[in-house]
Design a protein around this motif. Structure first.
Motif, mmCIF file in Angstrom:
data_model
loop_
_atom_site.group_PDB
_atom_site.id
_atom_site.type_symbol
_atom_site.label_atom_id
_atom_site.label_comp_id
_atom_site.label_asym_id
_atom_site.label_seq_id
_atom_site.Cartn_x
_atom_site.Cartn_y
_atom_site.Cartn_z
ATOM 1 N N GLY A 110 1.124 -1.870 -0.146
ATOM 2 C CA GLY A 110 -0.127 0.336 0.156
ATOM 3 C C GLY A 110 0.747 0.785 0.171
ATOM 4 O O GLY A 110 0.865 2.178 -0.676
ATOM 5 N N ILE A 111 1.830 1.405 0.566
ATOM 6 C CA ILE A 111 2.881 2.341 0.601
ATOM 7 C C ILE A 111 3.515 2.672 -0.666
ATOM 8 O O ILE A 111 3.708 3.893 -1.030
ATOM 9 C CB ILE A 111 3.890 2.385 2.089
ATOM 10 C CG1 ILE A 111 2.798 1.699 3.261
ATOM 11 C CG2 ILE A 111 4.827 3.368 1.594
ATOM 12 C CD1 ILE A 111 4.109 1.695 3.740
ATOM 13 N N GLU A 314 -1.773 11.475 12.511
ATOM 14 C CA GLU A 314 -2.922 10.230 12.054
ATOM 15 C C GLU A 314 -4.472 9.937 13.055
ATOM 16 O O GLU A 314 -5.133 9.295 11.983
ATOM 17 C CB GLU A 314 -2.437 9.043 11.026
ATOM 18 C CG GLU A 314 -1.693 8.865 10.263
ATOM 19 C CD GLU A 314 -2.033 9.568 9.042
ATOM 20 O OE1 GLU A 314 -3.590 9.302 8.672
ATOM 21 O OE2 GLU A 314 -1.887 11.128 8.069
ATOM 22 N N GLY A 315 -4.341 10.225 14.041
ATOM 23 C CA GLY A 315 -4.628 10.378 14.987
ATOM 24 C C GLY A 315 -4.962 8.644 15.724
ATOM 25 O O GLY A 315 -6.578 8.249 15.953
ATOM 26 N N VAL A 316 -3.996 7.733 15.065
ATOM 27 C CA VAL A 316 -3.592 6.696 15.703
ATOM 28 C C VAL A 316 -3.551 6.834 17.376
ATOM 29 O O VAL A 316 -2.721 7.554 17.733
ATOM 30 C CB VAL A 316 -2.961 5.912 14.909
ATOM 31 C CG1 VAL A 316 -2.750 4.354 15.742
ATOM 32 C CG2 VAL A 316 -3.552 5.661 13.809
ATOM 33 N N PRO A 317 -3.950 6.137 18.395
ATOM 34 C CA PRO A 317 -3.933 6.275 19.576
ATOM 35 C C PRO A 317 -2.765 4.837 19.739
ATOM 36 O O PRO A 317 -2.771 4.437 19.273
ATOM 37 C CB PRO A 317 -5.407 5.659 19.941
ATOM 38 C CG PRO A 317 -5.654 4.949 19.108
ATOM 39 C CD PRO A 317 -5.048 5.962 17.731
ATOM 40 N N VAL A 372 0.387 5.715 8.913
ATOM 41 C CA VAL A 372 1.118 6.095 10.110
ATOM 42 C C VAL A 372 1.876 5.807 9.777
ATOM 43 O O VAL A 372 3.834 7.290 9.508
ATOM 44 C CB VAL A 372 1.394 5.021 11.148
ATOM 45 C CG1 VAL A 372 3.305 5.261 11.825
ATOM 46 C CG2 VAL A 372 -0.186 4.577 11.868
ATOM 47 N N PHE A 373 3.454 5.160 8.484
ATOM 48 C CA PHE A 373 4.331 4.900 7.939
ATOM 49 C C PHE A 373 4.401 5.754 6.592
ATOM 50 O O PHE A 373 5.593 6.805 5.968
ATOM 51 C CB PHE A 373 4.866 3.632 7.247
ATOM 52 C CG PHE A 373 5.627 3.182 7.478
ATOM 53 C CD1 PHE A 373 6.415 2.749 9.265
ATOM 54 C CD2 PHE A 373 4.541 1.822 8.154
ATOM 55 C CE1 PHE A 373 6.368 2.604 9.383
ATOM 56 C CE2 PHE A 373 4.600 0.395 8.747
ATOM 57 C CZ PHE A 373 6.232 0.460 10.020
ATOM 58 N N LEU A 374 3.252 6.279 5.858
ATOM 59 C CA LEU A 374 3.187 7.080 4.287
ATOM 60 C C LEU A 374 3.366 8.812 5.352
ATOM 61 O O LEU A 374 3.867 9.797 5.328
ATOM 62 C CB LEU A 374 1.795 7.955 4.155
ATOM 63 C CG LEU A 374 1.729 6.492 3.261
ATOM 64 C CD1 LEU A 374 0.607 6.110 2.354
ATOM 65 C CD2 LEU A 374 3.199 6.403 2.331
ATOM 66 N N ARG A 375 3.225 8.861 7.443
ATOM 67 C CA ARG A 375 2.920 10.386 7.708
ATOM 68 C C ARG A 375 4.160 10.754 8.021
ATOM 69 O O ARG A 375 5.195 11.489 8.027
ATOM 70 C CB ARG A 375 2.462 10.244 8.603
ATOM 71 C CG ARG A 375 1.687 11.467 9.607
ATOM 72 C CD ARG A 375 1.706 12.794 8.687
ATOM 73 N NE ARG A 375 -0.050 12.468 8.233
ATOM 74 C CZ ARG A 375 -0.557 14.094 7.725
ATOM 75 N NH1 ARG A 375 0.688 14.787 7.615
ATOM 76 N NH2 ARG A 375 -2.182 13.504 7.627
#
Length: 382
Positions: A110-111, A314-317, A372-375
């Motif tokens: 996906g990345i 990314e708003g990931v807890p 997350v990785f793309l960010r």
């Protein structure tokens, strides 16, 4: 959102295709070819195959010079029979993607798709599909491969899914996050005898019987303790399968586990001395060897900061969760090159555990991990 529903459907189809065709450490030929085909469609600036065995790396270059960011996943599956009953279950008896490496590979696919549509502004991204993670040999082979010299990163990141954590929650902390481990094989050689005259031979039975609990007794503490040690007896055998022969040789297999590599050196020394003493006391020859050697994984503060920022954006807890883990990870070797960090993406609190025959990777995590990785890439390379 970098992925359309069509993208997600295609990624899910890729993941399930990988899941149906699991290959164990060192045998990932089909998997490597499949990922190479997928990456070619994303038109990377460089594609390296045969890296450290069956490893594959795709490089996406920015327009300007800058740092190199490596993101790593694993190619291999496990020698465990899958019992999920899913429509896309393993087609290979005795083998299964029961650790989620199929999902990790798909996340990096996906990345690659996103980088195909928009390169980083500067530097370069290296997407590494590493072979032979499960037996601890793959990272060392990749790093020793001359072809890796041109891929040398300035920062290395990775993820692993983790059942027991809430779905989509990221476990992340600085410092040790995975224990060091290695397999110790002890072989004792004496002399066979007729079973009616065991006194005329030298049996390793008393030494093996005494040594197994003695090795287990070296265990102490929890993985949160700096001096944590764990010795697990995993296999033992004695003589031939016969009633007429008193045994003349035998083996103990044990997995040694410590929080750090320094602790492992000390534990190995202690275990070896115990075995040598037992062999002397019982008049036996001793030989030993080490297998499945994993260095401990330690997250560097600067690499953790990159992931924390990306997760927040990314708003990931996220939080420290129950880290460090007792389990080992081959990613630990990458910290010898550059700052490195791994985060652990929750697969669900009641999800079947890793390496269980009913485990399956939650596909909802694919876009989460990729985002997350793309960010992190955009934050570091623009």
């Amino acid at each position: 959102m970098p992925f359309s529903q069509e993208d997600l459907d295609q990624l899910a189809a890729l993941r399930r295709n990988l899941h149906r065709h699991p290959e164990v450490s060192g045998q990932e030929e089909w998997t490597a070819v499949r990922m190479t085909e997928t990456l070619k469609s994303c038109q990377p600036d460089k594609l390296v195959t045969g890296l450290g065995g069956h490893g594959v790396a795709a490089v996406f270059e920015g327009a300007e010079t800058g740092p190199a960011l490596l993101i790593r996943c694993e190619l291999d599956a496990l020698p465990i029979e899958e019992k999920t009953g899913l429509s896309y279950s393993s087609e290979f008896p005795g083998k299964g993607h029961l650790c989620g490496h199929d999902g990790h590979m798909t996340t990096l696919a996906g990345i690659a798709l996103a980088l195909h549509r928009q390169r980083p502004a500067k530097g370069r991204v290296v997407l590494l599909f590493q072979p032979a993670e499960e037996d601890g040999s793959g990272a060392a082979a990749v790093l020793a491969d001359p072809a890796f010299e041109d891929l040398h990163p300035d920062l290395a990141l990775s993820l692993h899914n983790l059942p027991g954590l809430p779905l989509g929650f990221a476990g992340l902390k600085t410092g040790p996050v995975n224990c060091a481990s290695r397999g110790l094989k002890l072989h004792f050689k004496g002399k066979t005898a007729h079973a009616s005259q065991p006194d005329t031979g030298i049996s390793p039975m008393p030494a093996i019987a005494a040594l197994m609990p003695a090795l287990s007794a070296l265990s102490k503490g929890t993985q949160a303790d700096a001096d944590f040690t764990l010795v697990t007896i995993t296999h033992a055998w004695l003589g031939k399968e016969a009633f007429g022969i008193a045994p003349g040789d035998g083996e103990i297999w044990a997995t040694l586990r410590t929080l750090t590599d320094d602790g492992m050196a000390s534990l190995c020394h202690t275990a070896e001395r115990l075995a040598e003493q037992s062999a002397r006391e019982h008049g036996l020859e001793l030989s030993f060897s080490y297998h499945d050697v994993f260095h401990h994984c330690e997250n560097a503060p600067e690499a953790v900061a990159v992931l924390e920022q990306a997760l927040s954006d990314e708003g990931v807890p996220f939080g420290p969760a129950d880290l460090p883990m007792r389990a080992s990870e081959d990613f630990g070797r990458f910290r010898t090159l550059c700052p490195a960090a791994m985060f652990f993406l929750g697969a669900g609190e009641d999800h079947p555990a890793l390496h269980n025959p009913d485990y399956d990777f939650p596909e909802q995590l694919i876009p989460v991990g990729a985002r997350v990785f793309l960010r992190a890439i955009r934050n570091q390379l623009g």
